[in-house]
Motif scaffolding. Sequence first.
Motif, PDB file in Angstrom:
ATOM      1  N   SER B 166       0.865  -1.173   0.000  1.00  0.00           N
ATOM      2  CA  SER B 166       0.000   0.000   0.000  1.00  0.00           C
ATOM      3  C   SER B 166       0.904   1.226   0.000  1.00  0.00           C
ATOM      4  O   SER B 166       2.070   1.134   0.380  1.00  0.00           O
ATOM      5  CB  SER B 166      -0.911  -0.006   1.227  1.00  0.00           C
ATOM      6  OG  SER B 166      -0.155   0.295   2.382  1.00  0.00           O
ATOM      7  N   PRO B 167       0.377   2.372  -0.441  1.00  0.00           N
ATOM      8  CA  PRO B 167       1.245   3.553  -0.528  1.00  0.00           C
ATOM      9  C   PRO B 167       1.977   3.848   0.788  1.00  0.00           C
ATOM     10  O   PRO B 167       3.161   4.167   0.770  1.00  0.00           O
ATOM     11  CB  PRO B 167       0.272   4.669  -0.893  1.00  0.00           C
ATOM     12  CG  PRO B 167      -0.839   3.985  -1.607  1.00  0.00           C
ATOM     13  CD  PRO B 167      -0.970   2.638  -0.965  1.00  0.00           C
ATOM     14  N   HIS B 168       1.284   3.719   1.930  1.00  0.00           N
ATOM     15  CA  HIS B 168       1.933   4.066   3.193  1.00  0.00           C
ATOM     16  C   HIS B 168       2.936   3.012   3.641  1.00  0.00           C
ATOM     17  O   HIS B 168       3.988   3.345   4.184  1.00  0.00           O
ATOM     18  CB  HIS B 168       0.883   4.290   4.280  1.00  0.00           C
ATOM     19  CG  HIS B 168       0.094   5.534   4.080  1.00  0.00           C
ATOM     20  ND1 HIS B 168       0.706   6.758   3.890  1.00  0.00           N
ATOM     21  CD2 HIS B 168      -1.228   5.759   4.018  1.00  0.00           C
ATOM     22  CE1 HIS B 168      -0.229   7.672   3.730  1.00  0.00           C
ATOM     23  NE2 HIS B 168      -1.415   7.096   3.794  1.00  0.00           N
ATOM     24  N   LEU B 169       2.614   1.740   3.415  1.00  0.00           N
ATOM     25  CA  LEU B 169       3.564   0.705   3.828  1.00  0.00           C
ATOM     26  C   LEU B 169       4.821   0.747   2.970  1.00  0.00           C
ATOM     27  O   LEU B 169       5.907   0.416   3.446  1.00  0.00           O
ATOM     28  CB  LEU B 169       2.910  -0.670   3.760  1.00  0.00           C
ATOM     29  CG  LEU B 169       1.975  -0.972   4.932  1.00  0.00           C
ATOM     30  CD1 LEU B 169       1.184  -2.240   4.676  1.00  0.00           C
ATOM     31  CD2 LEU B 169       2.750  -1.103   6.239  1.00  0.00           C
ATOM     32  N   LEU B 170       4.688   1.209   1.720  1.00  0.00           N
ATOM     33  CA  LEU B 170       5.876   1.328   0.863  1.00  0.00           C
ATOM     34  C   LEU B 170       6.887   2.306   1.469  1.00  0.00           C
ATOM     35  O   LEU B 170       8.090   2.150   1.283  1.00  0.00           O
ATOM     36  CB  LEU B 170       5.486   1.770  -0.547  1.00  0.00           C
ATOM     37  CG  LEU B 170       4.934   0.667  -1.453  1.00  0.00           C
ATOM     38  CD1 LEU B 170       4.534   1.247  -2.795  1.00  0.00           C
ATOM     39  CD2 LEU B 170       5.945  -0.449  -1.654  1.00  0.00           C
ATOM     40  N   ASP B 171       6.419   3.302   2.218  1.00  0.00           N
ATOM     41  CA  ASP B 171       7.335   4.220   2.902  1.00  0.00           C
ATOM     42  C   ASP B 171       8.249   3.434   3.836  1.00  0.00           C
ATOM     43  O   ASP B 171       9.453   3.682   3.921  1.00  0.00           O
ATOM     44  CB  ASP B 171       6.570   5.250   3.740  1.00  0.00           C
ATOM     45  CG  ASP B 171       5.690   6.162   2.897  1.00  0.00           C
ATOM     46  OD1 ASP B 171       5.852   6.166   1.669  1.00  0.00           O
ATOM     47  OD2 ASP B 171       4.854   6.867   3.490  1.00  0.00           O
ATOM     48  N   GLU B 172       7.647   2.474   4.564  1.00  0.00           N
ATOM     49  CA  GLU B 172       8.437   1.676   5.507  1.00  0.00           C
ATOM     50  C   GLU B 172       9.363   0.708   4.780  1.00  0.00           C
ATOM     51  O   GLU B 172      10.494   0.488   5.210  1.00  0.00           O
ATOM     52  CB  GLU B 172       7.514   0.898   6.463  1.00  0.00           C
ATOM     53  CG  GLU B 172       6.825   1.820   7.444  1.00  0.00           C
ATOM     54  CD  GLU B 172       6.123   1.078   8.577  1.00  0.00           C
ATOM     55  OE1 GLU B 172       6.397  -0.122   8.785  1.00  0.00           O
ATOM     56  OE2 GLU B 172       5.297   1.710   9.252  1.00  0.00           O
ATOM     57  N   TYR B 173       8.880   0.138   3.672  1.00  0.00           N
ATOM     58  CA  TYR B 173       9.743  -0.767   2.914  1.00  0.00           C
ATOM     59  C   TYR B 173      10.918   0.016   2.317  1.00  0.00           C
ATOM     60  O   TYR B 173      12.046  -0.488   2.274  1.00  0.00           O
ATOM     61  CB  TYR B 173       8.959  -1.485   1.808  1.00  0.00           C
ATOM     62  CG  TYR B 173       7.731  -2.238   2.299  1.00  0.00           C
ATOM     63  CD1 TYR B 173       7.682  -2.732   3.599  1.00  0.00           C
ATOM     64  CD2 TYR B 173       6.634  -2.449   1.485  1.00  0.00           C
ATOM     65  CE1 TYR B 173       6.566  -3.411   4.074  1.00  0.00           C
ATOM     66  CE2 TYR B 173       5.510  -3.132   1.936  1.00  0.00           C
ATOM     67  CZ  TYR B 173       5.480  -3.603   3.244  1.00  0.00           C
ATOM     68  OH  TYR B 173       4.369  -4.268   3.692  1.00  0.00           O
ATOM     69  N   ALA B 174      10.643   1.244   1.870  1.00  0.00           N
ATOM     70  CA  ALA B 174      11.717   2.077   1.322  1.00  0.00           C
ATOM     71  C   ALA B 174      12.741   2.389   2.403  1.00  0.00           C
ATOM     72  O   ALA B 174      13.926   2.542   2.121  1.00  0.00           O
ATOM     73  CB  ALA B 174      11.144   3.374   0.751  1.00  0.00           C
ATOM     74  N   TYR B 175      12.279   2.474   3.649  1.00  0.00           N
ATOM     75  CA  TYR B 175      13.179   2.759   4.771  1.00  0.00           C
ATOM     76  C   TYR B 175      14.124   1.589   5.047  1.00  0.00           C
ATOM     77  O   TYR B 175      15.327   1.781   5.230  1.00  0.00           O
ATOM     78  CB  TYR B 175      12.342   3.087   6.015  1.00  0.00           C
ATOM     79  CG  TYR B 175      13.100   3.141   7.316  1.00  0.00           C
ATOM     80  CD1 TYR B 175      13.823   4.276   7.688  1.00  0.00           C
ATOM     81  CD2 TYR B 175      13.095   2.057   8.193  1.00  0.00           C
ATOM     82  CE1 TYR B 175      14.510   4.328   8.884  1.00  0.00           C
ATOM     83  CE2 TYR B 175      13.783   2.104   9.399  1.00  0.00           C
ATOM     84  CZ  TYR B 175      14.492   3.243   9.737  1.00  0.00           C
ATOM     85  OH  TYR B 175      15.176   3.280  10.920  1.00  0.00           O
ATOM     86  N   VAL B 176      13.607   0.360   5.052  1.00  0.00           N
ATOM     87  CA  VAL B 176      14.467  -0.775   5.372  1.00  0.00           C
ATOM     88  C   VAL B 176      15.291  -1.252   4.178  1.00  0.00           C
ATOM     89  O   VAL B 176      16.292  -1.946   4.353  1.00  0.00           O
ATOM     90  CB  VAL B 176      13.679  -1.978   5.966  1.00  0.00           C
ATOM     91  CG1 VAL B 176      13.149  -1.635   7.329  1.00  0.00           C
ATOM     92  CG2 VAL B 176      12.581  -2.446   5.040  1.00  0.00           C
ATOM     93  N   LEU B 177      14.888  -0.876   2.954  1.00  0.00           N
ATOM     94  CA  LEU B 177      15.670  -1.246   1.772  1.00  0.00           C
ATOM     95  C   LEU B 177      16.783  -0.235   1.556  1.00  0.00           C
ATOM     96  O   LEU B 177      16.562   0.970   1.647  1.00  0.00           O
ATOM     97  CB  LEU B 177      14.783  -1.267   0.529  1.00  0.00           C
ATOM     98  CG  LEU B 177      14.005  -2.535   0.191  1.00  0.00           C
ATOM     99  CD1 LEU B 177      13.066  -2.253  -0.969  1.00  0.00           C
ATOM    100  CD2 LEU B 177      14.931  -3.689  -0.162  1.00  0.00           C
ATOM    101  N   GLY B 178      17.991  -0.740   1.233  1.00  0.00           N
ATOM    102  CA  GLY B 178      19.070   0.164   0.870  1.00  0.00           C
ATOM    103  C   GLY B 178      18.821   0.714  -0.522  1.00  0.00           C
ATOM    104  O   GLY B 178      18.051   0.140  -1.298  1.00  0.00           O
ATOM    105  N   VAL B 179      19.466   1.828  -0.870  1.00  0.00           N
ATOM    106  CA  VAL B 179      19.329   2.378  -2.222  1.00  0.00           C
ATOM    107  C   VAL B 179      19.851   1.333  -3.202  1.00  0.00           C
ATOM    108  O   VAL B 179      20.936   0.776  -3.009  1.00  0.00           O
ATOM    109  CB  VAL B 179      20.108   3.706  -2.353  1.00  0.00           C
ATOM    110  CG1 VAL B 179      20.107   4.185  -3.794  1.00  0.00           C
ATOM    111  CG2 VAL B 179      19.499   4.753  -1.447  1.00  0.00           C
ATOM    112  N   GLY B 180      19.060   1.025  -4.211  1.00  0.00           N
ATOM    113  CA  GLY B 180      19.419  -0.030  -5.159  1.00  0.00           C
ATOM    114  C   GLY B 180      18.782  -1.365  -4.811  1.00  0.00           C
ATOM    115  O   GLY B 180      18.800  -2.289  -5.618  1.00  0.00           O
TER     116      GLY B 180
END
Lengths: 428, 251
Positions: B166-180
């Motif tokens: 979901s749009p909001h959960l993607l914020d959290e996934y983007a946080y735990v994922l490194g760039v790339g």
Amino acid sequence: MEDTTTIEEGETNKDIEVAPALIAVHPTQKSVAVAVGSDLRIFDIEAGCAASLVDDLGGPFHRDSIRAIQYGAEGKLFVSAGDDKIVKMWSTKSWRCICTVCSEKRVTAVAISNDGLYVCFADKFGVVWVVDLVGFEGNQTLVNKKATQLLSHYCSIITSLEFSPDGQFIVSADRDNKIRVTIFPKSPLDGAHEIQSFCLGHTEFISCLAFVCARECLQSFLVSGSGDSTVRLWDISSGDLLDNCEVGIKAGLLESNGSTEQHDHAVTDICTIQDGVLLAVAIQSLQGIVLMSCNLSARTLSVAKVVSIAKETFIPTSLGTSPSSRLLWMVTGVSNLPGFDYLSFARVRVISGFDVEQEPAIIEDNKIPGGDTLLENLQGSAIIDEKIFLAAAEAVKTAMCNLLIKKQYPAEKREFRKKTRNDRKVKF
Amino acid sequence: MSETELNLTLSKSTGLPRKRFYRARAHSNPLSDSHFPVPTSPSHVDYSLHYPHYFPSSGQINSSKKIQFADIGCGFGGLLISLSTLFPETLMIGMELRDKVTEYVKERILALRLANPGQYQNISVVRTNSMKYIPNYFEKGQLLKMFFLFPDPHFKEKNHRRRVISPHLLDEYAYVLGVGGIIYTITDVEELGEWMRACLENHPMFEALTEKELEADPVVKLLSSATEEGQKVARNGGLTFQAVYRRTTPS
């Protein structure tokens, strides 16, 4: 089985309806606001009389318990919101309601950006919404304003919302022990997607947030209070826990072996005093406040003093102060107390003397700025029976526990519930 | 459970747990209050419990190695097991909300470790609600890959907020994922496939992988073939819809 659950739920619902009284102080102490239940009372200290609120929509301003009140950093704006799912923004000059926004869910916290351009509010489902006041001049009324989603905690009640002093971050705390630090974007209406950090360490719900920053120090630190009876100091850019002060134990309320009841001493409010190295902390069941000092160079927190209130049962439900004054305003009270006739009442007290040379002490009622007129207006009724305050404190505590602490079922009950599940009926 | 009972649940020929003894509900409510233990913060995750081969004692902190792949809603663990041999030096974890399924995967990994000495030491499973507790397990930028394979579609609009993408959960996934870092999603439900793609497409911190990159990535092939759910779809000749996106720096 069916019957017991319905009774339990019934009780819970009744308790939740109890809302604690709230207090907020204008940044230059021009006025003081108290919210009890659906009642919003503002006293204009400069004019020496109660401010009369004007709302073009008419009727009662709020129809259910107010859960959050807040002055903007510049003091031009005031926001109130609560269980009636309505957010009202007021001009502090005219006390006109300049904007009314409807929320889908009950509102639990509000915050105003430091430049006064954005009003954020959080709801019971964990969503933080933003309303922009860009281009607003102060005299017109904004109609048809809609809130847009800024960020979300996944299905958790947000208990506190704060902007960092530099305006770079918006910090949100929830009942699932989590503090989220999000970069406040340049165009907030597109949402705040970049998370700076999570401050994790509390073992119970988080009840309040505050910032400390010394004048000479550009960096600011976050302090949080929780149901685990601790106050913690955080570095928000990394999310690192800098210090943890077990304020319940330090203040002598809790035995260190934890023999007292678990949720008896939840921290309910934190207020930064003056230049931000002193914190006033309100704790459930404590008649008075705990003063904590924050050493920013050593990055530590310590209990400086317990200021108790003699001769009166006074457990503050909310604290307020203005950066310019040297006074700490406290309120205790509750709305819709079951079993008592008083619909909503409050008691306001003030502590002064936070200078180094002096001892902090409670001010007599007639010495409070605004004097007896202020008290009459903010408290709603002149004198209230002592016993009610104890009952009120107890009611607030139960309501908070029911709202923020997860229900625990004893092992045998859980087993029973599992056994009666249809999918677990094993055929042998 | 006594030892004889425990042995009954394992297959006599392969020593692996048998799925029929771990029948679970197809759905679990992600909104309900959870009562399983959750680590207070990523530093509280006990790696020695999950990866005893790499972390022999619980006191010893081997900070050099961290979990880098997370399979969210790992189900019966098919993907983890395929990835384990493909990336033998990468620590990975499966997160599953249904306790019976988690038990099964746990037993399966233990049995695989026993049958193949030295292998499958880099995978583990945990019972948790990843929609609520992702930040409790992973630090900022810790992950290289996240997998969301055949998630619960939650068709009703009322239940869209239960969707794991979901749009909001993607914020959290983007946080735990490194760039790339890369997020892999696949489903056999067209409506959900479109939803997941749209969420990722509209998020400022994700960009789609190009066709070339998709072909070069050995993991992409596993999405539809490695999991139990994927095999079921293939058996029935169903279509799958995938969306693979890379975490970028926001402009």
